[in-house]
Scaffold this active site. Structure first.
Site, PDB file in Angstrom:
ATOM      1  N   GLN A 255     -12.016   0.804  12.418  1.00  0.00           N
ATOM      2  CA  GLN A 255     -12.040   2.166  11.879  1.00  0.00           C
ATOM      3  C   GLN A 255     -13.407   2.803  12.014  1.00  0.00           C
ATOM      4  O   GLN A 255     -13.526   4.012  12.233  1.00  0.00           O
ATOM      5  CB  GLN A 255     -11.615   2.153  10.408  1.00  0.00           C
ATOM      6  CG  GLN A 255     -10.144   1.894  10.194  1.00  0.00           C
ATOM      7  CD  GLN A 255      -9.275   2.892  10.937  1.00  0.00           C
ATOM      8  OE1 GLN A 255      -9.213   4.063  10.582  1.00  0.00           O
ATOM      9  NE2 GLN A 255      -8.605   2.434  11.979  1.00  0.00           N
ATOM     10  N   HIS A 258     -14.207   5.067  15.036  1.00  0.00           N
ATOM     11  CA  HIS A 258     -13.608   6.394  15.203  1.00  0.00           C
ATOM     12  C   HIS A 258     -14.675   7.481  15.280  1.00  0.00           C
ATOM     13  O   HIS A 258     -14.557   8.426  16.065  1.00  0.00           O
ATOM     14  CB  HIS A 258     -12.654   6.698  14.048  1.00  0.00           C
ATOM     15  CG  HIS A 258     -11.239   6.289  14.319  1.00  0.00           C
ATOM     16  ND1 HIS A 258     -10.455   6.888  15.267  1.00  0.00           N
ATOM     17  CD2 HIS A 258     -10.473   5.325  13.754  1.00  0.00           C
ATOM     18  CE1 HIS A 258      -9.268   6.319  15.290  1.00  0.00           C
ATOM     19  NE2 HIS A 258      -9.241   5.366  14.386  1.00  0.00           N
ATOM     20  N   GLU A 322      -6.782   5.547   3.166  1.00  0.00           N
ATOM     21  CA  GLU A 322      -5.827   5.883   4.218  1.00  0.00           C
ATOM     22  C   GLU A 322      -5.116   4.606   4.679  1.00  0.00           C
ATOM     23  O   GLU A 322      -3.896   4.548   4.772  1.00  0.00           O
ATOM     24  CB  GLU A 322      -6.566   6.517   5.392  1.00  0.00           C
ATOM     25  CG  GLU A 322      -5.688   6.828   6.589  1.00  0.00           C
ATOM     26  CD  GLU A 322      -6.490   7.271   7.800  1.00  0.00           C
ATOM     27  OE1 GLU A 322      -5.883   7.870   8.709  1.00  0.00           O
ATOM     28  OE2 GLU A 322      -7.708   6.994   7.866  1.00  0.00           O
ATOM     29  N   HIS A 323      -5.899   3.580   4.983  1.00  0.00           N
ATOM     30  CA  HIS A 323      -5.368   2.274   5.357  1.00  0.00           C
ATOM     31  C   HIS A 323      -5.903   1.236   4.372  1.00  0.00           C
ATOM     32  O   HIS A 323      -7.099   1.227   4.075  1.00  0.00           O
ATOM     33  CB  HIS A 323      -5.823   1.860   6.759  1.00  0.00           C
ATOM     34  CG  HIS A 323      -5.572   2.880   7.820  1.00  0.00           C
ATOM     35  ND1 HIS A 323      -6.542   3.766   8.256  1.00  0.00           N
ATOM     36  CD2 HIS A 323      -4.459   3.162   8.540  1.00  0.00           C
ATOM     37  CE1 HIS A 323      -6.037   4.541   9.194  1.00  0.00           C
ATOM     38  NE2 HIS A 323      -4.774   4.205   9.388  1.00  0.00           N
ATOM     39  N   ASP A 356      -1.636   1.558  13.890  1.00  0.00           N
ATOM     40  CA  ASP A 356      -2.158   2.717  14.612  1.00  0.00           C
ATOM     41  C   ASP A 356      -1.387   2.971  15.901  1.00  0.00           C
ATOM     42  O   ASP A 356      -1.332   4.098  16.381  1.00  0.00           O
ATOM     43  CB  ASP A 356      -3.630   2.497  14.957  1.00  0.00           C
ATOM     44  CG  ASP A 356      -4.563   3.201  13.986  1.00  0.00           C
ATOM     45  OD1 ASP A 356      -4.072   3.864  13.059  1.00  0.00           O
ATOM     46  OD2 ASP A 356      -5.795   3.081  14.158  1.00  0.00           O
ATOM     47  N   HIS A 415      21.927  38.768 -14.897  1.00  0.00           N
ATOM     48  CA  HIS A 415      22.323  37.410 -14.519  1.00  0.00           C
ATOM     49  C   HIS A 415      23.642  37.044 -15.204  1.00  0.00           C
ATOM     50  O   HIS A 415      24.564  36.505 -14.579  1.00  0.00           O
ATOM     51  CB  HIS A 415      21.239  36.400 -14.935  1.00  0.00           C
ATOM     52  CG  HIS A 415      20.081  36.314 -13.985  1.00  0.00           C
ATOM     53  ND1 HIS A 415      19.210  37.352 -13.770  1.00  0.00           N
ATOM     54  CD2 HIS A 415      19.654  35.294 -13.185  1.00  0.00           C
ATOM     55  CE1 HIS A 415      18.294  36.987 -12.907  1.00  0.00           C
ATOM     56  NE2 HIS A 415      18.537  35.726 -12.527  1.00  0.00           N
TER      57      HIS A 415
END
Length: 425
Positions: A255, A258, A322-323, A356, A415
């Site tokens: 990660q 990235h 996230e992970h 991924d 109504h």
């Protein structure tokens, strides 16, 4: 990576913060770019592409010949890998489709809910330092399964004004209808407002850096839906005495590579594991092609030594990664305690990179703590759920007085009358 030994809970909020740009300045820059696209259309997109991507793009839309060239130039083994991943993703996501279920709430009163595809969707695929063609599979497969009529894709070109062949091959494989050579904030703006070439869409999907994330949040305020605020990638790894230090280091680096604004977190039970992981990080980092980016990300990353298992899980739930990788023998038991995470990887042989690319689950996931409230992308992300109801004469007679009484109590006489005039017949 900085090490924190059993930090006090009062420090967690500060220690778990993600690296972010100064918010006011970021929004000012992004707003300016969006306004340029809104008023300048294609010309603005091309000018901004030259400014930020250093690429001259004469025709924003990818041509049929470019698709053919991409397919012929791509390695056959990679094509097979992409199609294998696509098949797994389809298998997992197809099970998310459902048929409407008719519910009779009382005799003569039938209600049901139907999933209807969003007609026009936009997919943003990061290019920049890495062409993320895998994200096309993650977004294009559920979009096509959902039944979206128009699937528009934007991705930043290289300095020659081209898109990576794997991006074009994957886009064609999943059935994307139009592909454009535009990236960054200008691509988000083009899909949000529409230009002479790039269609306006109803919802925009896809991850990106802080600028892209900010752009998505700003256009959402103008009525364009987005999947989620998916920013820079992140992973949290929980490791106990059974963990393999080389596995853990590899997961952290997967990660960190990235980008410089990515963040990785390691939570260990035993302090002696820290030195082993740090040594592995140094060894593995040295041979990575993207080692400079990964090294910068590691500067924003942290190791926590948390002696108590329950406390470690509380910290991880507070971080809402996230992970989340549970590198331990009792991963199945601990997984039941996870309440905040985008996607969870159990045990020593479930690297995050499998999710991924090819296991079948979706990798477009909430970051920056949004996993406390958001889910990852699924088929549901590409549909609206519309409710229906149908009453017989008997059904209206049975429910009518209930509606009248409630409407009258709220002072909404019209109504009540909409029911009353029918019951009188």
């Amino acid at each position: 990576m900085k090490v924190y030994d059993n930090p006090a809970r009062s420090e967690w909020n500060t220690l778990l913060q993600r690296p972010v740009a100064e918010a006011a300045r970021l929004e000012e820059i992004v707003s300016g770019i969006l306004q340029q696209v809104k008023t300048g259309g294609d010309a603005a997109v091309k000018a901004l592409t030259l400014q930020f991507d250093k690429a001259v793009v004469d025709d924003l839309q990818v041509s049929e010949s470019e698709f053919r060239d991409a397919a012929s130039s791509l390695d056959e083994a990679l094509k097979t890998a992409i199609l294998t991943a696509k098949a797994n993703i389809e298998t997992f996501h197809r099970r998310q489709l459902s048929e409407p279920e008719m519910v009779e709430t009382m005799p003569g009163v039938q209600c049901w809910r139907k999933a209807v595809a969003i007609e026009k969707v936009g997919l943003y695929i990061p290019g920049g330092t890495a062409p993320l063609f895998s994200t096309i599979l993650m977004l294009g497969v559920p979009a096509r399964l959902a039944g979206c009529k128009e699937i528009v894709l934007c991705s930043p070109p290289d300095k020659q004004g081209k898109l990576h062949p794997a991006i074009l091959f994957a886009a064609e494989a999943v059935g994307v209808t139009k592909v454009f050579k535009a990236g960054g904030v200008q691509a988000i703006g083009a899909m949000a407002y529409g230009t002479a070439t790039i269609p306006k869409v109803s919802k925009i999907f896809g991850p990106g850096n802080q600028y892209v994330t900010c752009a998505k949040q700003l256009i959402q305020q103008e009525g364009i839906a987005i999947d989620m605020p998916a920013g820079p990638s992140e992973v949290a790894v929980y490791a106990d005495a059974s963990a393999n230090a080389s596995f853990v280091a590899a997961d952290l680096l997967s990660q960190a590579e990235h980008g410089v604004d990515s963040q990785v977190i390691l939570v260990v039970r035993e302090k002696q594991l820290v030195a082993k992981v740090q040594q592995e990080l140094d060894t593995q980092l040295a041979v990575l092609p993207r080692k400079d980016l990964a090294a910068k990300a590691l500067e924003n990353s942290k190791i926590f030594v948390i002696t108590e298992e329950a406390t470690a899980l509380e910290l991880l739930n507070e971080y809402a990664a996230e992970h989340l990788i549970l590198a331990c023998d009792n991963a199945g038991v601990l997984a039941r305690q996870v309440v905040n995470a985008g996607s969870v990887f159990l045990g020593h042989y479930s690297p995050e990179s499998v999710g991924d690319y090819a296991s079948g689950t979706n990798h477009t996931l909430p970051t920056n703590g949004y996993a406390k409230a958001y889910s990852g992308v699924s088929v549901d992300s590409f549909v609206k759920k519309i409710t229906f109801q149908q009453l017989t004469r008997q059904g209206l007679q049975m429910i009518g007085r209930t509606v009248e009484l409630m409407a009258e109590a709220e002072g909404l006489e019209a109504h009540a009358n909409a029911v009353r005039v029918r019951m009188g017949k």
